[in-house]
Scaffold this motif. Sequence first.
Motif, mmCIF file in Angstrom:
data_model
loop_
_atom_site.group_PDB
_atom_site.id
_atom_site.type_symbol
_atom_site.label_atom_id
_atom_site.label_comp_id
_atom_site.label_asym_id
_atom_site.label_seq_id
_atom_site.Cartn_x
_atom_site.Cartn_y
_atom_site.Cartn_z
ATOM 1 N N THR A 193 62.998 132.675 78.439
ATOM 2 C CA THR A 193 61.673 132.280 77.967
ATOM 3 C C THR A 193 61.800 131.217 76.889
ATOM 4 O OG1 THR A 193 61.296 134.647 78.091
ATOM 5 C CG2 THR A 193 59.445 133.293 77.368
ATOM 6 N N ARG A 194 62.731 131.470 75.950
ATOM 7 C CA ARG A 194 62.919 130.519 74.857
ATOM 8 C C ARG A 194 63.345 129.157 75.394
ATOM 9 N NH1 ARG A 194 67.213 132.816 71.614
ATOM 10 N NH2 ARG A 194 66.597 134.723 72.647
ATOM 11 N N GLY A 225 60.546 127.389 77.070
ATOM 12 C CA GLY A 225 59.647 126.871 76.035
ATOM 13 C C GLY A 225 60.160 125.548 75.494
ATOM 14 N N GLN A 226 61.476 125.496 75.265
ATOM 15 C CA GLN A 226 62.077 124.258 74.758
ATOM 16 C C GLN A 226 61.911 123.123 75.763
ATOM 17 O OE1 GLN A 226 66.064 125.486 73.910
ATOM 18 N NE2 GLN A 226 65.503 126.514 72.010
ATOM 19 N N PHE A 269 58.448 121.751 75.626
ATOM 20 C CA PHE A 269 58.336 120.933 74.424
ATOM 21 C C PHE A 269 58.965 119.549 74.647
ATOM 22 C CE2 PHE A 269 60.009 119.487 70.337
ATOM 23 C CZ PHE A 269 58.844 119.494 69.586
ATOM 24 N N ILE A 324 85.555 125.628 81.457
ATOM 25 C CA ILE A 324 84.455 125.650 80.486
ATOM 26 C C ILE A 324 84.137 124.260 79.925
ATOM 27 C CG2 ILE A 324 83.702 126.611 78.268
ATOM 28 C CD1 ILE A 324 85.219 129.186 79.090
ATOM 29 N N LEU A 355 80.855 131.910 82.766
ATOM 30 C CA LEU A 355 82.296 131.695 82.629
ATOM 31 C C LEU A 355 82.870 132.409 81.408
ATOM 32 C CD1 LEU A 355 82.592 127.890 83.467
ATOM 33 C CD2 LEU A 355 83.604 129.755 84.758
ATOM 34 N N ASP A 356 82.116 132.418 80.301
ATOM 35 C CA ASP A 356 82.676 132.908 79.048
ATOM 36 C C ASP A 356 81.915 134.121 78.533
ATOM 37 O OD1 ASP A 356 83.747 133.329 76.615
ATOM 38 O OD2 ASP A 356 83.694 131.241 75.966
ATOM 39 N N ARG A 403 82.232 135.793 75.988
ATOM 40 C CA ARG A 403 82.010 135.851 74.537
ATOM 41 C C ARG A 403 80.623 135.345 74.167
ATOM 42 N NH1 ARG A 403 87.384 132.753 73.166
ATOM 43 N NH2 ARG A 403 86.741 131.893 75.161
ATOM 44 N N ARG A 442 77.904 135.922 75.900
ATOM 45 C CA ARG A 442 76.835 136.804 76.360
ATOM 46 C C ARG A 442 76.412 137.724 75.234
ATOM 47 N NH1 ARG A 442 80.104 138.593 81.433
ATOM 48 N NH2 ARG A 442 80.653 136.490 82.041
ATOM 49 N N HIS A 448 74.741 141.863 75.126
ATOM 50 C CA HIS A 448 75.560 142.752 75.923
ATOM 51 C C HIS A 448 75.862 143.985 75.073
ATOM 52 C CE1 HIS A 448 79.090 144.186 78.064
ATOM 53 N NE2 HIS A 448 78.836 143.348 79.027
#
Lengths: 319, 549
Positions: A6-7, A10-11, A14, A237, A307-308, A310, A312, A315
């Motif tokens: 959602t965020r 929203g961006q 904008f 990455i 892929l990463d 870290r 997420r 969690h």
Amino acid sequence: MAGYLTRRLGQIVFTILAMSVVIFGITQVLPGNVAYVIAGQFATPDQIAAIETRLGLNDPMWQQFLRWAGAALQGDLGTSMVMSRPVGPLVAEALGRSAQLAGVSFLLVALIGVVVGVVSGVRAGGWFDRVALVVTWLSVAMPQFFIAIVLVLLFSGHLGWLPATGYTPISGGVLNWLSHLILPVATLVVGLFAHVASLQRASMIETLGASYVRAARAKGLSERKVITRHALRNALIPTVTVLTLDLGILMGGIVVVETVFSYPGLGRLMITAVEQKDLPVLQASVLTVTVIYAFANLIADLCYLALDPRLRTGHAGVR
Amino acid sequence: MSAILEIKDLQLVYGAGSQPTLHGVDLEIATGQAVGVVGESGSGKSTVAWTVMGLLPPGARVTRGSVSFEGNELLAMSAEERRRLRGKSIAMVFQDPFTTLNPCLTVGQQLTEVLVERGLVDAGAARCEGLRLMDEVKLPRASELYDAYPHQLSGGMKQRIVIASALACSPKLLVLDEPTTALDVTVEAHILRLLAELQKTRGLSMLFISHNLGIVEQLCSSVTVMQSGRVVEAGAAEQVLRRPNHAYTQKLLGSLPRLLKPATPAPGPANEEAPQAEVIEARDVSLSFGGRPGLISRLLGAEGNAVQALANVSLSLRKAEIVGLVGESGSGKSTLGRCLVGIYAPQSGEIRLDGRATNPRADRSDRRIQMVFQNPDSSLNPRHRIGEILGRPLRLVGKSKREADQRVKELLALVRLPETYVSRYPHQLSGGEKQRIGIARALALEPEILICDEVTSALDVSVQASILDLIKDLRDRLNVAILFVSHDLAVISQISDRVVVMRGGRIVEEGSVGQVIAAPREAYTRELLASVPPFISEGLSTARAMAGA
């Protein structure tokens, strides 16, 4: 995850709003207006004034913008001032053709770039690596229009194998469609795969030197397993970042390539709209590119998440 | 007892034409025995481990000697044969669990992949076996951790996973390369206890590489001491550690910081005179990190996740006093040091200089407070000569080129380095010399307060001892107040007049060295002390008895 999306959406909204204001502002400072284009070279000042009034070009800028924005929000992107056709279908048609060109190019850039980069990185200093290095240098050094012209001269001028310009829809026969696509795609791919390949190579070399790769070797895993399971995913990455940037460059490249190959896509539509100061067409096509790029960035960020682990957040952490 | 590993006259060269890294190393490990290999950086101890594993970096070449495992010559085997041996018969545990685990794979995947690869279990049974292994290394909530990613685990948990995956195929020989160096002292103690237990229950043979003689004693029955690619002394642990023959071993043992202060402590000026006034004081300082997300994210409902780094911490330093600030990672000790220097502004509370509150927003570049950093490799600009590094702060305060040059010479003399070093680059200096430059730079503007943040933790023990000496000497000569931040209780006990113990952003105990070390009041301090290897805390029980604790 839902909150994150959602965020981000929203961006994106904008960004699109800001971008439409920027495009509108830029077209206002350009000298001349569409009335001169429509009226032609020998028009009298009265004729031009009449067209300006008809199109509302004399209204204050904010009124013009609000009129356009209000209609756009209701799904009406306006009518091309020069071609007298609704902008929506015009842009959609051009976008469809460009999407074929860009889509095929992007897939090839990603595929060739990653494969060349991984193989070079794993066998750094080997013959493949050295050949690839020279090729990537050359392709980075040559500007796109130059590559395009060389390809046209060679394959359609000298050898006569491929058409130099134009576009045929896939319904007109796959071979015919493909023959029109090969040269523009090749131009874009040659110009871009080198970024991906050299970055993928560097990140592969770095990852292969990581402690966890050494640990995987110490476990006695086969070299193939070490590379595919432990090194590749981590090495991908940074590649996602460069692929996203390349998508931006690719959309710029489309403008050049479509012009050189007379390919009736979004790039050519934009060039024409700028030349003719056809504001509704320009607004719609630049906003289309903005939307594509914004969503490409969102997809890239989702790729990072995939892929990463870290990254997420949210969690259920185990501490 | 037959030897499981026998290294004879091993000579090894990195790159053609260079000096050998190993000069005829001999080492023998009997079945079920744990052998420690101890040495400082550059001794070649890790190269021995890599040779045994068959994982030498490209360019390394064995020029002489033999390495046999269960009677088979390893050096004669093909790369494929050696790969089959790795993980299955010889397994390895690495130094840094934070980088040894692949961040992209779950703990369980990494734990059992070697079993699946060898076809020892099928994918379905892997989880069951993985959970059993996690249980063996005493990991709680194994089924939950199995599906977690490495970054969700603490350092100690990660190292247990690394150990469990090394044990997965029931190897006969375990090679451990500094397995506890990256861990907090309390965690280190737990891991060492676990390793000792596994060695007994599984009858494992171990090759234990370490720079720390004190730790080796806990695990190994036999010790080999290496220096510059040579074995200088080898024998039973008891003999090597208690009655060392070789001068180098004696020097190493002499440099090892012990928990107890020397019998006759050289009284610092602070001890002789009446208590001095406080030069710097932190009052009720609090600080938290993270938290405030960006404007748009906040509008769209993102939440902050602040971490309280300091919670109402008060601490003061007197003139010519060395205060040791000890704590484990995340205790807030470095943050407190940075608040005092002014790198961080406290969110509440105040920093007072000479009894006056300072404004954290204005003038936080007070030159009376200076800082020495942990890693001299990264805190000195590699492209500047020593003269520039030391002269820069002087030039910044408006000293002329001549004055600055003169002061640079004085500074070099102060940290006992030759004047000729002015024209050298940092990479031409040893680690200890670089740290001396770091100290000299901090002293350039004649500060009254020096914050030393883990200044010896990147250094070898013998170098550490000389840096500690230097710091004490500078205190005596220049009367600077020093906050010595360290995770190492033994080092703290050697250098400090007063000790402050931090945990989780709070000060848990504070007192004189004698009181805190010999008669700790808090449970956490006692736990820290109990985690110090017995070899290093020797004689402490008698001191405690004397202190009536």
